[in-house]
Design an enzyme around this catalytic site. Sequence first.
Site, PDB file in Angstrom:
ATOM      1  CB  VAL A 437      96.611  55.321  56.022  1.00 44.70           C
ATOM      2  CG1 VAL A 437      97.806  56.224  56.181  1.00 44.70           C
ATOM      3  CG2 VAL A 437      95.951  55.568  54.671  1.00 44.70           C
ATOM      4  CD  GLU A 438      90.973  54.262  55.370  1.00 43.64           C
ATOM      5  OE1 GLU A 438      90.448  53.318  54.750  1.00 43.64           O
ATOM      6  OE2 GLU A 438      90.612  55.440  55.226  1.00 43.64           O
ATOM      7  N   GLY A 439      95.148  50.371  57.810  1.00 41.57           N
ATOM      8  CA  GLY A 439      95.570  48.978  57.794  1.00 41.57           C
ATOM      9  C   GLY A 439      96.623  48.772  56.724  1.00 41.57           C
TER      10      GLY A 439
END
Length: 740
Positions: A437-439
């Site tokens: 997540v978050e990239g």
Amino acid sequence: MSTLRQKWITTPLLKWIKKVLPPISDTEREAMEAGEVWWDAQLLSGKPDWEQLLNMGPPELSEAEQAFLNGPVEELCRMLDDWQISYEDHDISPEIWDFLKKNRFFGIIIPEQFGGLGFSPSAHAQIVTKISTRSTTVGVTVMVPNSLGPGELLMAHGTEAQKNYYLPRLADGQEIPCFGLTSPEAGSDAASMVDHGVVCYEEYQGEKTLGMRVNWHKRYITLGPVATILGLAFKLYDPEHILGDQEELGITVALVPTDTPGVTIGQRHIPALQAFMNGPNWGKDVFLPMDWIIGGQENIGRGWHMLMSALAAGRGISLPSLSTGGAKLAARTTGAYAHVREQFGIPIGKFEGVQRRLAEIAGIAYVLDSAHKTTTRALDQGRKPAVISAIMKAHATNGLRQAINDAMDIHAGKAVIDGPSNYLGNVYRAVPVAITVEGANILTRSLMIFGQGAIRCHPYLLQEMEAATNPDHDAGVQELDALLPKHFLFQVKTFARAVFHGWTGGLFASSPKGVGDATKYYRQMNRYSAVLTLVTEISLMSLGGELKRKEMISARLGDVLSELYLMSCTLKRFKDDGSPRTDRPLLEFAMRSGFHNIEVSLIEVFHNFPLRFVGQLMQFLTMPWGHSIRAASDRQAQACANLIMEPSETRDRLTAGVFPGVTGDGIDIVEKAFLSSHETAAIREKMKKGGLRALRPDTIDKAVADKLITEEEGAQIKVTFDAVDKAIQVDHFESLSKSA
């Protein structure tokens, strides 16, 4: 002279730059313009100004922040039972939800004027770190509203009316927020988002209202199933030209109450057997008034910029906090377990194979904690370092993965059997979520860190690219002409520094004053900063836009930049702590490991460079002797391993922020066994000298009978035996149905 240079040099060069430099899409440009450069620019300057970093000082908490950590955070951690949350209830209990809301855990970053706590990024990070050592589910639940969510976007971009209404409701938990960015078709590629809205007029609350009719499908939305307010990203179009001549208006972000007609909140996902709320949502022909756009109508099309600005800060706090907490937990518990668990009559931590893994865990915890502190300190000062936040997210989560894997290996059966006393299993299962997540780490490493960093941090490259794309050709020539002499001088200095330090092994590189025995490390940092800068220049000049597509090369160069940043933070932390001699093994292990990784990455760049001669030339210029710094030695690894297998100020300093557990839980049990074992070490040595190596009730009784130890000592060592026996036990259940 200037006119001739423009005609014969600048103009042809401008044409060449247009051909070779990587094209930048609108989304890439907004991502690069979001946030700012900071220490990453110094590392890509070839000559870092160390005073800028070292003079920042360590993070400092206010009295209110420290009181919150000592009070509500501590109380929350005592309330949490991760086994019950994750395996029995699959949810956070109503009592914990109420405690979080009552104590404004969802308003950590919201200013006091709006009813929030108004805490600094450093306090925010320490709160999440501590909670995460107790429960990843609750850590994520607290983390999300305070990082990449509506709260931060409202504070930075919201209208006064939006702030006054929503921020107090978010701070006290009346509203639970989530943010909807990821769609099934696009994933990490927001430019391919199919969620869309159309500008229109509709009747709303009895009046004809200008707004948008929006359709979307979002998934993997953390807190989505329980959210009352949805931050929504979508592409907005104006086919009827109600707002103007432009039809495609760009990515826009709005706040949507989840009870709005047409909104569907889907059933929850179960991410990697974690219990935090996550799920999909849909919108079918949902009408949103214009004043639901964060910041109002003037922010139409600015959504991607807003998101990237938020990401530049939030990504440096949230998952790095969780990862740092997990690595510290691994260091503290694995060091203790390796001391009390015996095989063949000796602690497993004395086996050299285990010692190397223990050293890796300790080194990772030290580096992550150092980088975590430095990054949040920069955020405290109002910086939004976009590239560094990407480095932190990718390398902190990857560091957690390595530390937890090593810890699981050392614990062996103790860690693979589930139950309330298993303090590592749930962190292990959380790692894939953090990595993704978050990239996603693969894309962040391959495309963002160096791809974005090389352009943003270069003193002239971005300006030259802007000159090349200037629609006014003459103005572009003049802009480029003003930059060329400066860029040429920069290249000459970079070439001289990199070659000189490369051929002399960095022996004559500069170092800041007052760093004592760490001087040699600063010299090597300056050496490899110069090398990376020169390799970047040559790579961009020889490959141009093709470098963007050479993701393996870009990833390795990004690894060098990342290692330089992490090592910079480690040096800063060592100085901030007062350069304690007892911590030196950690510094030595971390720095040698980092330099080794840098050299491996650079040599792989040289050997795999598309233009083989250029790769060979770069190695000849910068690393003519090949590997010049060995990885940490066995002696250094053993010293690091011993630091986390013995009670000491260094062990406590390294693992500060780990919740020590409550009486009778897994962490408490192994820590008590660890301390008891050390307290009775002298008694144990007496038994071993008498030939009684095994610690069992019968051998203790024999030692007393043979007068090797006194009866009082026998009673003491039996307490240790009981504590150790309890620490190595695993949970068992009557049946699976009663354990789930």
